[in-house]
Structures are given as C-alpha cells and as structure tokens.
Scaffold this motif. Sequence first.
Motif, PDB file in Angstrom:
ATOM      1  N   TRP A  92      52.294  37.861 -14.012  1.00 39.26           N
ATOM      2  CA  TRP A  92      53.134  36.664 -13.902  1.00 39.26           C
ATOM      3  C   TRP A  92      53.452  36.436 -12.428  1.00 39.26           C
ATOM      4  N   TYR A  93      53.461  35.155 -12.043  1.00 42.55           N
ATOM      5  CA  TYR A  93      53.761  34.758 -10.678  1.00 42.55           C
ATOM      6  C   TYR A  93      54.860  33.696 -10.731  1.00 42.55           C
ATOM      7  N   ALA A  94      55.820  33.769  -9.825  1.00 42.71           N
ATOM      8  CA  ALA A  94      56.905  32.781  -9.769  1.00 42.71           C
ATOM      9  C   ALA A  94      56.843  32.016  -8.453  1.00 42.71           C
ATOM     10  N   LEU A 119      64.499  21.022  -2.209  1.00 44.48           N
ATOM     11  CA  LEU A 119      65.722  21.118  -2.986  1.00 44.48           C
ATOM     12  C   LEU A 119      65.580  20.298  -4.280  1.00 44.48           C
ATOM     13  N   GLY A 120      65.772  20.951  -5.398  1.00 46.10           N
ATOM     14  CA  GLY A 120      65.679  20.269  -6.685  1.00 46.10           C
ATOM     15  C   GLY A 120      64.277  20.167  -7.237  1.00 46.10           C
ATOM     16  N   ALA A 121      63.269  20.722  -6.533  1.00 45.75           N
ATOM     17  CA  ALA A 121      61.895  20.672  -7.034  1.00 45.75           C
ATOM     18  C   ALA A 121      61.761  21.530  -8.294  1.00 45.75           C
ATOM     19  N   THR A 122      60.791  21.194  -9.126  1.00 40.74           N
ATOM     20  CA  THR A 122      60.568  21.929 -10.380  1.00 40.74           C
ATOM     21  C   THR A 122      60.142  23.362 -10.103  1.00 40.74           C
ATOM     22  N   GLN A 123      60.876  24.307 -10.653  1.00 42.87           N
ATOM     23  CA  GLN A 123      60.538  25.723 -10.506  1.00 42.87           C
ATOM     24  C   GLN A 123      59.366  26.054 -11.429  1.00 42.87           C
ATOM     25  N   LEU A 124      58.413  26.872 -10.938  1.00 44.04           N
ATOM     26  CA  LEU A 124      57.166  27.105 -11.664  1.00 44.04           C
ATOM     27  C   LEU A 124      56.954  28.578 -11.965  1.00 44.04           C
ATOM     28  N   ILE A 125      56.312  28.822 -13.098  1.00 41.21           N
ATOM     29  CA  ILE A 125      55.844  30.157 -13.482  1.00 41.21           C
ATOM     30  C   ILE A 125      54.352  30.053 -13.747  1.00 41.21           C
ATOM     31  N   THR A 153      44.911  39.613 -12.974  1.00 33.40           N
ATOM     32  CA  THR A 153      45.150  40.304 -11.700  1.00 33.40           C
ATOM     33  C   THR A 153      44.125  39.904 -10.636  1.00 33.40           C
ATOM     34  N   LEU A 154      43.483  38.757 -10.843  1.00 33.71           N
ATOM     35  CA  LEU A 154      42.563  38.212  -9.851  1.00 33.71           C
ATOM     36  C   LEU A 154      43.011  36.852  -9.344  1.00 33.71           C
ATOM     37  N   GLY A 155      44.186  36.406  -9.816  1.00 35.82           N
ATOM     38  CA  GLY A 155      44.722  35.136  -9.352  1.00 35.82           C
ATOM     39  C   GLY A 155      44.367  33.951 -10.211  1.00 35.82           C
ATOM     40  N   VAL A 156      43.643  34.166 -11.307  1.00 34.27           N
ATOM     41  CA  VAL A 156      43.329  33.079 -12.234  1.00 34.27           C
ATOM     42  C   VAL A 156      44.511  32.928 -13.188  1.00 34.27           C
ATOM     43  N   ALA A 157      45.180  31.781 -13.148  1.00 34.46           N
ATOM     44  CA  ALA A 157      46.436  31.643 -13.896  1.00 34.46           C
ATOM     45  C   ALA A 157      46.661  30.198 -14.301  1.00 34.46           C
ATOM     46  N   THR A 158      47.519  30.017 -15.300  1.00 34.35           N
ATOM     47  CA  THR A 158      47.914  28.698 -15.780  1.00 34.35           C
ATOM     48  C   THR A 158      49.342  28.410 -15.345  1.00 34.35           C
ATOM     49  N   GLN A 159      49.587  27.205 -14.893  1.00 32.93           N
ATOM     50  CA  GLN A 159      50.911  26.819 -14.400  1.00 32.93           C
ATOM     51  C   GLN A 159      51.801  26.321 -15.536  1.00 32.93           C
ATOM     52  N   TYR A 160      53.058  26.775 -15.523  1.00 23.76           N
ATOM     53  CA  TYR A 160      54.068  26.305 -16.467  1.00 23.76           C
ATOM     54  C   TYR A 160      55.356  26.016 -15.710  1.00 23.76           C
ATOM     55  N   ASN A 161      56.138  25.088 -16.231  1.00 23.05           N
ATOM     56  CA  ASN A 161      57.483  24.897 -15.701  1.00 23.05           C
ATOM     57  C   ASN A 161      58.358  26.063 -16.125  1.00 23.05           C
ATOM     58  N   PRO A 188      53.408  29.347 -23.571  1.00 23.79           N
ATOM     59  CA  PRO A 188      54.159  29.216 -22.314  1.00 23.79           C
ATOM     60  C   PRO A 188      55.491  29.970 -22.371  1.00 23.79           C
ATOM     61  N   PRO A 189      56.065  30.264 -21.212  1.00 24.91           N
ATOM     62  CA  PRO A 189      57.295  31.054 -21.194  1.00 24.91           C
ATOM     63  C   PRO A 189      58.465  30.297 -21.798  1.00 24.91           C
TER      64      PRO A 189
END
Length: 477
Positions: free
Chosen positions: A254-256, A262-268, A273-281, A327-328
């Motif tokens: 997991w990456y945060a 200021l006020g931008a959407t925080q992402l998870i 472990t190779l950096g291939v990931a899906t973005q979620y709010n 998603p989280p």
Amino acid sequence: MAKVFADDVQLLYLSNKPFLTLDSTKVVNDNNGNGKLDPGEYAGIVTYIKNIGNNVATNVQGKLRTTSPYITITDSTYTYGTMNAGMSANNISDPYDLSVHASTPPGHIADFQLVLTSAESTWVRTFSYQVGVAPGTIIWGPKYLPNFPSTQFIYGLAYDRQGDRIYVLDFYSNQIRQYSSDSFVTYLGVITGPEDSVVDITYSRYDDRLYVCNYPQKMVWKIDKSTGAILRQFSNPAQDYPVGLAFKPPNTMWYADRRTALGATQLIYIGDTLGVATQYNSPIQGYLNTRCLAYDSLGNSFVNVQTWFNASQILDSVGVVEFRGTPPVFTGNKFLLNPGWNIRGIEFDPRDGNYWITIVQISGSYVNQVVKVKGFYTPLTPVEESEKENVAQSKLLKVIPNPVRDVVTFKINPTNLKSNFLKVYDINGRLVARIEIKNGMSVLNWNPRAEALSDGIYFVVLEKDDGMITQKFVLTR
C-alpha cells in the motif's frame, strides 16, 4: 472489594444472621494469559466470598449474571457449601466460565452480579471488569530516542521480526537508525539509506528486506537491512507527495499520497512490490492529513496516521484510522492522540497487537520521540494464527537459513517417511527439484543455485505416512 453500607451494618449487628460479602474476584484461564478479559476470548472468573455475619449460612449457592451484551456466561453456578460465621470460600476449583464476543469495543465496562443464596437469605454482590484496553491508550512513552539528533526530523519506522529491532527514519538525512524493540529503545547503530527526505519504511518478512520511500525523487527502494545497499528501485505510484508505505505478505504493498495542495483529494494506491498499483481515494479526506501506513495482521487491515483533519469529519487534529479491503474502506476504528502532538510514523507489533508511533513535535517544539499505544486488536495467543501451523510443522521440517542466498539446510524428522525424497516446488506449483533422503538422514544440505533457480518463493515438501509437511522459503540475493 464490595462495599458494606451503613444500613447493612446496622442490620448485621441487630440480627443474629449470616451476612455474605464479596472480597475480591480474578480472571483465570483466559486465552492470552494476561489475567484480563479481552475481545474474542474465553475465560473464567473466581470469586472470593466471606460470611461476616453472626451465624451460619447453610448451603450457599452462587449464580453469576451480567448485563453486558458482549458477555455470554456458559457456566453460571457454583456451590460454596455451608459457611460458618467468619468463614471464607471461593470457586477456584470450578470458575464461572464465560466468553467475550470478538466485536466487544476495547475499553467496554462489563457489569456482573453475583447472586448468593443460602437457606437463610439472599445477597446480590456487584463487580465490573474492563474488557481490553481502549485503542490509543499509552503503553509506554513518549521517549526520546538515544542518538537521534534533536535538530533532525523523525518520520516512519518499521519492525524487523527476524532481527527483533525497529528502524527509524530521519527526514533531514539518509540515516536509518536502529533501536531495540522494547521500552528501553536501546540504540543499535545506523545504516545509510539511498536518499534523504525519506518518509516511510516497511519490513518484508518474506525475504528479510526493507523498503523505503522518499518525497523529492518519489522513488521506492528495496534495500539490505544490514548495509543499506540498494537491491531494487522503482517509481512510487504516489507521485504528488508520497508519504506512506506498508507491506502485506506475501506481495502486496500500500502507498499513501498526502498531496501538496491544501484540500486536495488524499490518495491510496494498492499494488505490488514493483510499483504496479491502482489508485483509490482515501476513505478519510481532510487537509494535508495522510501520513504513514502500517499493516495490522490481527485485523488484516492497514492503519494510517492522520493529521490536520477537516473539522467536518468530526475527528480531531492527530489520530489513527483503520482501512480494509480493495478499494479501501474505513472500518470505523479510530482513536485520537494528544492534540499537541505532531505524529508521523506508525508500525504494528505482532507480539502484542500494539503500535509504535513517532512524534516529531509536541506543541511546536521538535522532540523526536516514540510512543507505544494500544492497538485495535488483542492477540489471544503468543503466536499469530496465520503462523501456528508453520510453528508446529517446523518441528518436523525446518529450513535454515530463510531467506536462502546459496546453500540451504533442511532439518527433518526421518521417521514414517512415505517418500525418500524432499520435493521442491516453485510458486506456480511446478516441481523444480528432488532431494534424496539417504539412510534415515535428518540433515540435508542443498544448493538451489546449482539448479539454476531464479530468486523467488519456493515450497519444500516432506511426505510422511500421515500427510505432507510443507515449508516455504525465499531464494534471494
């Protein structure tokens, strides 16, 4: 101890009757042996009673009751017998049995009533137990870390299960300091990381390595935990303000992303472990709030340090929240810490279910301290459930060392063998090696490099008459 009120005392001495009091109680036979009631466990309660009246109490019977919706009493009765004046009794030979529901909120107060009945009268004695400790309760600290410069900026930390130590990051440098994992936090040395401005670090127990990430280069490095040597590197999926990193066995990361606006959407980001990931709010949104991450194996969840919450979230300035799933999703578990603390790093301790948290500032002053607080879950056994089978099987088949770099030693129990070969399989289930067990040998040495095997996860299988014994090992450089 139960209180005796004035009216009771007056009645006691104006009559020639027995009078039963509850002197004390204790929890016994609980799963984790800490003498307390914790969510999800079974336990017994021993009561100590005394007849302080002026006459005999004939055939005293006890019945335990509770008003707590989270407690189920499975054995509620006990016969104390006849108690003469001044006599004490207990049910230590047969405690009242109960179960605590796993959903019990830690810190819940469970009220009990012990109903004592004799041929002469009935008495109701009350007592209470707190179930577990409320998440966020301080276990020890905050403590200054020895040899951590006061002018520096503490950030993430990771627990090395094999080396039994914690690694702590300094944002202002590339120094990764090591400390003992107990409350003494003894300084154990330093390794040099790949870059400065490092924000989070996580430990991979499957190959005994560390992963670190930093802000300026927006990179993730897999490094040797002893030397800091870079073994692999890749771009962090979080490309605005990467701040959190947490490894979940066997290969999830997991990456945060805190975001800089200021006020931008925080992402998870959830990936490998190779950096291939899906973005979620992030399930929790605020102003520059997301900080470091940790994987909690008891909850199969991730915990996230949060700072500077948006007031509309009805949370406060500093705290920890729990996410789970893909998603989280916010589980609803959260706790607040001292609002004067500026917290950054978090790590889970599998031994007690608690969290280490780093504090860079208290009320504006740099302090670089670490505190240990109660986590969301309490382990019911000293060994994690997911590792119990491996612990039992390791007595019949052991892999030394693990991870493996060249020659590996297999220690086996050679009795009742169904096959005279150890079989090695890759992660896809393909048989890659057969190692002969000659003349009841109990120790076998093998070099996987001679088989031209690539780095990765493998399984060794010992076939016995009553089943197969399997152990996993990691081949790595």
